[in-house]
Design a protein around this motif. Structure first.
Motif, PDB file in Angstrom:
ATOM      1  N   LEU A  81     -34.171   5.494  72.977  1.00 53.72           N
ATOM      2  CA  LEU A  81     -34.241   6.953  73.139  1.00 53.72           C
ATOM      3  C   LEU A  81     -34.490   7.408  74.574  1.00 53.72           C
ATOM      4  O   LEU A  81     -33.875   8.351  75.063  1.00 53.72           O
ATOM      5  CB  LEU A  81     -35.331   7.521  72.227  1.00 53.72           C
ATOM      6  CG  LEU A  81     -35.492   9.030  72.264  1.00 53.72           C
ATOM      7  CD1 LEU A  81     -34.267   9.724  71.705  1.00 53.72           C
ATOM      8  CD2 LEU A  81     -36.736   9.465  71.512  1.00 53.72           C
ATOM      9  N   HIS A  88     -28.874   2.408  78.303  1.00 58.00           N
ATOM     10  CA  HIS A  88     -28.862   2.921  76.930  1.00 58.00           C
ATOM     11  C   HIS A  88     -27.687   2.342  76.137  1.00 58.00           C
ATOM     12  O   HIS A  88     -27.842   1.923  74.992  1.00 58.00           O
ATOM     13  CB  HIS A  88     -28.794   4.457  76.953  1.00 58.00           C
ATOM     14  CG  HIS A  88     -28.559   5.054  75.600  1.00 58.00           C
ATOM     15  ND1 HIS A  88     -27.312   5.407  75.147  1.00 58.00           N
ATOM     16  CD2 HIS A  88     -29.407   5.324  74.577  1.00 58.00           C
ATOM     17  CE1 HIS A  88     -27.407   5.879  73.917  1.00 58.00           C
ATOM     18  NE2 HIS A  88     -28.666   5.848  73.553  1.00 58.00           N
ATOM     19  N   ARG A  92     -27.821   0.451  72.551  1.00 60.12           N
ATOM     20  CA  ARG A  92     -27.223   1.222  71.448  1.00 60.12           C
ATOM     21  C   ARG A  92     -26.154   0.370  70.752  1.00 60.12           C
ATOM     22  O   ARG A  92     -26.109   0.314  69.525  1.00 60.12           O
ATOM     23  CB  ARG A  92     -26.635   2.504  72.041  1.00 60.12           C
ATOM     24  CG  ARG A  92     -25.900   3.367  71.083  1.00 60.12           C
ATOM     25  CD  ARG A  92     -26.724   4.506  70.556  1.00 60.12           C
ATOM     26  NE  ARG A  92     -26.001   5.152  69.483  1.00 60.12           N
ATOM     27  CZ  ARG A  92     -26.412   6.224  68.851  1.00 60.12           C
ATOM     28  NH1 ARG A  92     -27.536   6.779  69.173  1.00 60.12           N
ATOM     29  NH2 ARG A  92     -25.716   6.738  67.885  1.00 60.12           N
ATOM     30  N   THR A 235     -39.217  12.653  60.469  1.00 57.93           N
ATOM     31  CA  THR A 235     -38.120  13.594  60.228  1.00 57.93           C
ATOM     32  C   THR A 235     -37.687  13.571  58.762  1.00 57.93           C
ATOM     33  O   THR A 235     -37.364  14.610  58.191  1.00 57.93           O
ATOM     34  CB  THR A 235     -36.915  13.235  61.113  1.00 57.93           C
ATOM     35  OG1 THR A 235     -36.787  11.814  61.126  1.00 57.93           O
ATOM     36  CG2 THR A 235     -37.071  13.761  62.512  1.00 57.93           C
ATOM     37  N   ARG A 283     -34.469  17.159  77.852  1.00 58.24           N
ATOM     38  CA  ARG A 283     -33.609  16.566  78.877  1.00 58.24           C
ATOM     39  C   ARG A 283     -34.135  17.049  80.226  1.00 58.24           C
ATOM     40  O   ARG A 283     -34.851  18.052  80.293  1.00 58.24           O
ATOM     41  CB  ARG A 283     -32.142  17.008  78.731  1.00 58.24           C
ATOM     42  CG  ARG A 283     -31.467  16.582  77.423  1.00 58.24           C
ATOM     43  CD  ARG A 283     -31.273  15.088  77.328  1.00 58.24           C
ATOM     44  NE  ARG A 283     -30.485  14.696  76.154  1.00 58.24           N
ATOM     45  CZ  ARG A 283     -30.981  14.418  74.953  1.00 58.24           C
ATOM     46  NH1 ARG A 283     -32.284  14.515  74.743  1.00 58.24           N
ATOM     47  NH2 ARG A 283     -30.201  14.040  73.965  1.00 58.24           N
ATOM     48  N   HIS A 339     -26.967  10.079  72.263  1.00 55.30           N
ATOM     49  CA  HIS A 339     -28.253   9.800  71.595  1.00 55.30           C
ATOM     50  C   HIS A 339     -28.274  10.280  70.143  1.00 55.30           C
ATOM     51  O   HIS A 339     -29.341  10.301  69.523  1.00 55.30           O
ATOM     52  CB  HIS A 339     -29.413  10.443  72.353  1.00 55.30           C
ATOM     53  CG  HIS A 339     -29.692   9.803  73.675  1.00 55.30           C
ATOM     54  ND1 HIS A 339     -30.389   8.624  73.794  1.00 55.30           N
ATOM     55  CD2 HIS A 339     -29.327  10.161  74.938  1.00 55.30           C
ATOM     56  CE1 HIS A 339     -30.474   8.283  75.082  1.00 55.30           C
ATOM     57  NE2 HIS A 339     -29.837   9.210  75.797  1.00 55.30           N
ATOM     58  N   CYS A 341     -28.532  10.654  66.383  1.00 48.25           N
ATOM     59  CA  CYS A 341     -29.447   9.815  65.590  1.00 48.25           C
ATOM     60  C   CYS A 341     -28.806   8.518  65.095  1.00 48.25           C
ATOM     61  O   CYS A 341     -27.842   8.527  64.338  1.00 48.25           O
ATOM     62  CB  CYS A 341     -29.961  10.615  64.403  1.00 48.25           C
ATOM     63  SG  CYS A 341     -31.111   9.650  63.396  1.00 48.25           S
TER      64      CYS A 341
END
Ligand code: HEM
Length: 392
Positions: A81, A88, A92, A235, A283, A339, A341
């Motif tokens: 994240l 990233h 990922r 969440t 951000r 990014h 989810c």
């Protein structure tokens, strides 16, 4: 009056806390970018939020999280994240495999078993708090199964996640450090056990990856597991709580879903749009930038308010109406861009299974007369206590 003063807002405003959906609807129509001296800017409108999400070269996650927590050590960053490309992208690509729909589907029976057990206890009680009885324990217990962990410590995991989020938000470095260390020790114990006795689970899988291609070391594995343990249930708790609350207030929609369970996935998407579980994410600009008619200097923090953006009339017809037949539904409750989810297939499955069982195991549920129904305030957007009366 400065531009900041012109767009001033306070996320802790008690009036806003009483009605976050309505409050943010009003604020979004007043201004596209609201400003709070502590948080910086917040983008409220759908197109602006999407534009920022889709431009990570200018609007950085790494810089945003570093600014929120300047003392954070490198190995404490949340993987993936709080990273930018190319770092990233590497993680990922590696982690995508964990959440393939076919893999997620193999956990459905276990999730259903947990949900059913919890719901049976609620129905047996007749009147009970849905948060305590279902939406708090079930997502964290399911997540433990997914990771291959015993779920007996679910209440501690839930509490530690909340405490860590609170300590970081309050800038309490000492407490955050202590919690980070505790998480590290806790995860390391499981890691060491899996090294001795590997199992068919995510933790063993992350270790094997490291051994194969020396891709991940212990600190990286710990960071990934910590993010999943902290971010992978709150969440979902919110989504289930919001949906149960809405259905308790709207018996005709509750009955419609009971009679048409195949319509549930579409209804869940609409509920995620109508009442976004993840309120906002940050951000930070890496260079001067322009979004709409708002100019940003380098090094400015911009929060992206998913709740307000998903209810923007510029992007959705009748956004304040919760329309279970809405299609297409291009909501951004799971974010957008690089990014977006990673856990959404798992989150969607968990919410669907919980609601299927809740609707199947009751003939109706409603606000318990004389019970307590309260909602948490910013940065949360969920029932804090939801006393319901369940009829078998
Ligand atoms: C209804 C449930 C969920 C919602 C609404 C949700 C929402 C979000 C949002 C909005 C983001 C984007 C953050 C950003 O752009 O800064 C995100 C990222 C992420 N979510 Fe979820 N999430 C949910 C469930 C889950 C679950 C169950 C897991 C894991 C088991 C998970 C793991 C992650 C991870 C790892 C990221 C970071 C992805 C990246 O940086 O590439 N989420 N989530």
């Amino acid at each position: 009056m400065t531009t900041e003063e012109k767009h001033a807002w306070c996320p802790m405003d008690p009036q806003l806390a009483g009605d976050q959906r309505g409050g943010y609807d009003a604020l979004r129509e007043e201004t596209g970018f609201a400003h709070d001296p502590r948080m910086g800017w917040t983008a409220m409108r759908f197109d602006d939020v999407v534009e920022i999400l889709r431009n990570p070269a200018v609007f950085s996650n790494a810089a945003a999280w570093e600014a929120i927590d300047p003392d954070l050590k490198k190995d404490e960053r949340a993987i993936p994240l709080s990273l930018d490309p190319p770092e990233h992208t590497q993680y990922r690509n590696l982690l995508k495999a964990l959440f393939r729909p076919a893999r997620v589907a193999t956990f459905e029976d276990q999730a259903r078993e947990k949900a059913s057990r919890l719901i049976d206890a609620l129905v047996e009680a007749g009147t009970a708090d849905l948060v305590q009885g279902l939406s708090d324990p079930y997502p964290v217990q399911s997540l433990c199964t997914f990771l291959g962990w015993q779920d007996e410590n679910w209440a501690d995991i839930k509490r530690w996640s909340r405490e860590l989020t609170r300590a970081r938000a309050a800038g309490n470095r000492e407490e955050a450090d202590a919690l980070f260390n505790m998480w590290r020790d806790y995860i390391r114990t499981v890691l060491e056990a899996r090294k001795v006795e590997p199992r068919e689970d995510v933790t063993s899988w992350l270790i094997e990856l490291g051994e194969d291609g020396t891709v991940l070391n212990d600190e990286q594995i710990i960071s990934i597991l910590r993010l999943l343990l902290v971010a992978g249930h709150g969440t979902t708790t919110t989504a289930i709580g919001n949906m149960a609350e809405y259905l308790a207030q709207n018996p005709e929609k509750q009955q419609f879903l009971r009679e048409n369970p195949d319509k549930l996935p579409l209804a869940i998407e609409e509920m995620l749009r109508y009442d976004a579980p993840q309120m906002a994410m940050p951000r930070r600009t890496l260079c001067p930038a322009q979004v709409g008619d708002q100019h940003f200097e380098e090094g400015e923090t911009i929060w992206l308010n998913f709740l307000a953006a998903n209810r923007d009339p510029r992007a959705f017809d009748n956004p304040a109406e919760c329309n279970f037949a809405r299609k297409p539904n291009r909501h951004i409750a799971f974010g957008a861009g690089i990014h977006q989810c990673l856990g959404s297939p798992f989150g969607r499955m968990e919410v669907r299974v919980a609601l299927e069982e809740l609707l199947k195991r009751t003939s109706s549920f409603r606000f318990a007369p004389g019970g307590v129904q309260t909602r948490a305030s910013f940065p949360h957007n969920q029932p804090a206590q939801l006393d319901l009366e369940f009829v078998r």
